[in-house]
Design a protein around this motif. Structure first.
Motif, mmCIF file in Angstrom:
data_model
loop_
_atom_site.group_PDB
_atom_site.id
_atom_site.type_symbol
_atom_site.label_atom_id
_atom_site.label_comp_id
_atom_site.label_asym_id
_atom_site.label_seq_id
_atom_site.Cartn_x
_atom_site.Cartn_y
_atom_site.Cartn_z
ATOM 1 N N VAL A 1 0.857 -1.192 0.000
ATOM 2 C CA VAL A 1 0.000 0.000 0.000
ATOM 3 C C VAL A 1 0.889 1.236 0.000
ATOM 4 O O VAL A 1 1.911 1.276 0.679
ATOM 5 C CB VAL A 1 -0.927 -0.001 1.241
ATOM 6 N N ALA A 2 0.513 2.237 -0.794
ATOM 7 C CA ALA A 2 1.266 3.498 -0.832
ATOM 8 C C ALA A 2 1.003 4.257 0.464
ATOM 9 O O ALA A 2 -0.042 4.883 0.621
ATOM 10 C CB ALA A 2 0.838 4.339 -2.034
ATOM 11 N N THR A 3 1.949 4.181 1.400
ATOM 12 C CA THR A 3 1.732 4.796 2.719
ATOM 13 C C THR A 3 2.262 6.221 2.790
ATOM 14 O O THR A 3 2.060 6.883 3.811
ATOM 15 C CB THR A 3 2.426 3.990 3.848
ATOM 16 N N ASN A 4 2.947 6.694 1.776
ATOM 17 C CA ASN A 4 3.662 7.981 1.877
ATOM 18 C C ASN A 4 2.823 9.099 2.531
ATOM 19 O O ASN A 4 1.756 9.463 2.037
ATOM 20 C CB ASN A 4 4.140 8.432 0.504
ATOM 21 N N PRO A 5 3.321 9.659 3.654
ATOM 22 C CA PRO A 5 2.531 10.628 4.426
ATOM 23 C C PRO A 5 2.567 12.055 3.877
ATOM 24 O O PRO A 5 2.204 12.994 4.593
ATOM 25 C CB PRO A 5 3.176 10.556 5.815
ATOM 26 N N VAL A 6 3.010 12.238 2.648
ATOM 27 C CA VAL A 6 3.001 13.568 2.034
ATOM 28 C C VAL A 6 2.173 13.548 0.745
ATOM 29 O O VAL A 6 1.427 14.480 0.477
ATOM 30 C CB VAL A 6 4.439 14.063 1.717
ATOM 31 N N ARG B 1 -4.260 7.796 -0.051
ATOM 32 C CA ARG B 1 -4.811 6.843 0.917
ATOM 33 C C ARG B 1 -4.373 7.164 2.342
ATOM 34 O O ARG B 1 -4.872 6.595 3.305
ATOM 35 C CB ARG B 1 -4.362 5.431 0.527
ATOM 36 N N ASN B 2 -3.385 8.054 2.477
ATOM 37 C CA ASN B 2 -2.896 8.404 3.811
ATOM 38 C C ASN B 2 -3.569 9.693 4.280
ATOM 39 O O ASN B 2 -3.368 10.763 3.697
ATOM 40 C CB ASN B 2 -1.374 8.556 3.794
ATOM 41 N N ILE C 1 -3.075 11.617 6.722
ATOM 42 C CA ILE C 1 -2.258 12.741 7.214
ATOM 43 C C ILE C 1 -1.504 13.429 6.070
ATOM 44 O O ILE C 1 -0.866 14.448 6.282
ATOM 45 C CB ILE C 1 -1.285 12.344 8.355
#
Lengths: 213, 213
Positions: B86-91, B95-96, B98
């Protein structure tokens, strides 16, 4: 926003304890959803979201039960103009769902914070995104400046040195202290530590505005 | 997590389009709740949260209606070991919750992003928290390094210079480019601009690991 009250400031409350507890609870559910959306896929998504929505619905059906014996960590306050001010800080406020939140555990010459980062802060697998290391350090160093220097100061420059990755899912420590005050300039430094080892270091410069003549 | 499939990789899908759209929709609702909890107080909290919970419930009652004509921005993929990633990148990941998310609009020698920051990113009133300026710049400079240098590189040092506050609630531009490649070292720089003016500048050093002998 709540309507302006005509009661004297000391007889007003910005918000009931129960409402503040509800807001912080909802921010906590948002944090759990944010993390869960990154670890849950396919057919598991609907039951996961139904559970989280259920927690919110239950709280909304009886918000006053939620507040029993609880104390909000960051209830609104009145600002100097008598307006309601909410603690929006995106690093430490319990009411802000994008704040981990990082907790101040010691204040003084050195400020110490503790924080545990869930999946939504991930950069490399199981490690903190480098930009969010800067978020923790910027906030910690600013706090050390604020505690130790009387004038309001603004960040002019911040440098982060990355030595080893910051782990997710375990408590890490963030330390910060002022190293020099030179007129309107304040220099500060700090570190993120995990398992006793330094992961990242920061140093920066804060400047207070020239006093009005 | 979905159960391991025994189908050949090219006949498997990590997740249906509808589920990916649902996950990104839920992340969007989380963003709206995060911002709303900071601008809503007292008696207004329950109706605000009821509306947001209602949006989630409606999506859960008929998740497939949600996906009609929609395309997920960051659906899961299979990683090199055949696991769901899953593409978790927080920027940048939609889907993230934040992540604002920051959008890449131009890639090449220079990378350009655009982003609009809501209330949950606030430091000073109506301005971006300084740590989150570092988040945007770290991600943008890393992207420029990744696009222009073949070896995988890790951030060694990042310096942010703050010239004027970054406004919330309006589109801002983030630019980044590689300035020098010296063996395993890559230097990059970039800026955050609002209304044509530079708000923050960054420069940093990325190092690629020594090749194995």
């Amino acid at each position: 926003m709540a309507e302006a009250s005509t009661a004297p400031p000391d007889q007003r409350v910005p918000e009931s304890i129960q409402h503040s507890v509800l807001a912080e609870f909802a921010a906590g559910v948002c944090r759990d959803i944010a993390g869960g959306l990154l670890s849950t896929t396919g057919d598991d998504l609907v039951p996961f979201l139904e559970r989280e929505v259920g927690r919110l619905r239950q709280a909304l059906e009886d918000p006053f039960a939620l507040g029993e014996g609880s104390e909000p960590r960051h209830p609104p306050v009145f600002d100097r103009r008598g307006r309601i001010a909410v603690a929006t800080n995106p690093v430490v406020s319990h009411r802000n769902a994008i704040a981990p939140p990082m907790k101040l555990v010691r204040s003084g010459d050195e400020c110490e914070f503790t924080v545990e980062l869930p999946l939504q802060y991930q950069g490399p697998p199981s490690k903190l995104h480098g930009g969010y290391s800067a978020v923790l350090l910027d906030e910690a160093l600013w706090k050390a400046v604020r505690v130790n220097v009387s004038a309001i100061s603004f960040t002019r420059e911040l440098t982060i040195g990355y030595e080893r990755p910051v782990p997710l899912f375990e408590p890490v420590t963030v330390l910060a202290r002022v190293t020099e005050v030179d007129g309107r300039k304040t220099f500060a430094e700090g570190e993120i530590l995990a398992g006793g080892e330094v992961c990242s270091r920061a140093h920066g410069l804060w400047i207070s505005p020239r006093p009005r003549e």
